[in-house]
Write a protein that holds these residues in place. Structure first.
Motif, PDB file in Angstrom:
ATOM      1  N   ARG A 199      44.795  41.711  47.393  1.00  0.00           N
ATOM      2  CA  ARG A 199      44.400  41.192  46.138  1.00  0.00           C
ATOM      3  C   ARG A 199      43.623  39.813  46.651  1.00  0.00           C
ATOM      4  O   ARG A 199      42.578  39.640  46.289  1.00  0.00           O
ATOM      5  N   TYR A 200      43.936  39.395  48.099  1.00  0.00           N
ATOM      6  CA  TYR A 200      43.290  38.072  48.390  1.00  0.00           C
ATOM      7  C   TYR A 200      42.117  38.484  49.067  1.00  0.00           C
ATOM      8  O   TYR A 200      40.939  37.735  49.196  1.00  0.00           O
ATOM      9  N   THR A 218      40.432  31.060  49.084  1.00  0.00           N
ATOM     10  CA  THR A 218      41.388  32.197  48.992  1.00  0.00           C
ATOM     11  C   THR A 218      42.458  31.677  49.618  1.00  0.00           C
ATOM     12  O   THR A 218      43.746  31.994  49.259  1.00  0.00           O
ATOM     13  N   GLY A 275      34.738  31.372  50.740  1.00  0.00           N
ATOM     14  CA  GLY A 275      35.534  32.554  50.363  1.00  0.00           C
ATOM     15  C   GLY A 275      36.813  32.541  51.206  1.00  0.00           C
ATOM     16  O   GLY A 275      38.015  32.757  50.486  1.00  0.00           O
ATOM     17  N   ALA A 296      34.973  38.499  46.351  1.00  0.00           N
ATOM     18  CA  ALA A 296      34.367  37.952  45.122  1.00  0.00           C
ATOM     19  C   ALA A 296      33.767  36.521  45.275  1.00  0.00           C
ATOM     20  O   ALA A 296      32.695  36.401  44.683  1.00  0.00           O
ATOM     21  N   ILE A 297      34.386  35.833  45.869  1.00  0.00           N
ATOM     22  CA  ILE A 297      33.923  34.318  45.887  1.00  0.00           C
ATOM     23  C   ILE A 297      32.724  34.355  46.676  1.00  0.00           C
ATOM     24  O   ILE A 297      31.667  33.670  46.379  1.00  0.00           O
ATOM     25  N   LEU A 340      39.589  38.822  46.314  1.00  0.00           N
ATOM     26  CA  LEU A 340      39.253  37.396  45.888  1.00  0.00           C
ATOM     27  C   LEU A 340      38.003  36.732  46.878  1.00  0.00           C
ATOM     28  O   LEU A 340      37.419  36.309  46.296  1.00  0.00           O
ATOM     29  N   VAL A 397      44.348  29.510  47.433  1.00  0.00           N
ATOM     30  CA  VAL A 397      45.148  29.842  46.065  1.00  0.00           C
ATOM     31  C   VAL A 397      46.362  30.758  46.812  1.00  0.00           C
ATOM     32  O   VAL A 397      47.366  30.654  46.216  1.00  0.00           O
ATOM     33  N   TYR A 398      46.404  31.184  47.924  1.00  0.00           N
ATOM     34  CA  TYR A 398      47.692  31.630  48.527  1.00  0.00           C
ATOM     35  C   TYR A 398      48.622  30.520  48.743  1.00  0.00           C
ATOM     36  O   TYR A 398      49.724  30.881  48.394  1.00  0.00           O
ATOM     37  N   ASN A 424      50.142  29.672  45.320  1.00  0.00           N
ATOM     38  CA  ASN A 424      50.919  30.687  44.835  1.00  0.00           C
ATOM     39  C   ASN A 424      52.096  30.568  45.457  1.00  0.00           C
ATOM     40  O   ASN A 424      53.162  30.831  45.113  1.00  0.00           O
TER      41      ASN A 424
END
Length: 160
Positions: A13-14, A69, A65, A20-21, A17, A72-73, A76
């Motif tokens: 998923r990362y 990312t 990116g 995508a960034i 992500l 975000v990790y 989380n």
């Protein structure tokens, strides 16, 4: 530092992500800077002398990116504890990404130039300092990457 990248990107998923960034930054920045044309066909063109600017766009996009990312990790993983530490890395990432994504292309110039003399001064500033602004964005993103890796290594207790 490599261990942190392996830790973060062990989850697919990362990776998605980060990709995508990267794509979400490199395509609009390339369109704005006139490296990609959409009409009459989709054409990519790097003019002579534009290699450095295109390379800097790629570096800003890759670092954005990677850093966003990783943050975000980090958010989380550490959502429940250390809330004060979480905000700084994300803030630095966003500042670096925005600085690198300045509208130094013709669209930005057209919008800025509608503001008269002040717009003319801003247009001249952006035209003359496009590369230094992107270099500053890269420096901010590199520092944010370093701070994020340091924070993750301390919090996750990973030894070299």
């Amino acid at each position: 530092m490599i261990q942190m990248i392996k830790l973060v990107f062990a989850d697919y998923r990362y990776i998605i992500l980060a990709a995508a960034i990267f794509v979400g930054m490199v395509i609009p920045l390339s369109i704005i800077s006139e490296f990609i044309f959409l009409e009459p066909y989709v054409i990519a063109y790097i003019p002579n002398g534009g290699e450095i600017s295109f390379f800097l766009i790629l570096v800003v996009s890759v670092l954005s990116g990677l850093v966003l990312t990783m943050n975000v990790y980090r958010i989380n993983v550490f959502r429940t504890r250390h809330k004060k530490k979480i905000g700084g890395g994300l803030f630095g990432s966003l500042i670096g990404a925005v600085a690198g994504a300045c509208s130094c292309g013709p669209i930005g110039f057209a919008v800025i130039s509608t503001f008269g003399v002040a717009g003319g001064i801003a247009t001249t500033f952006l035209a003359n300092y496009e590369i230094p602004i992107r270099l500053a964005a890269i420096a901010i993103l590199a520092y944010t990457y370093y701070a994020t890796v340091k924070s993750l290594s301390v919090e996750c207790k990973i030894n070299s």
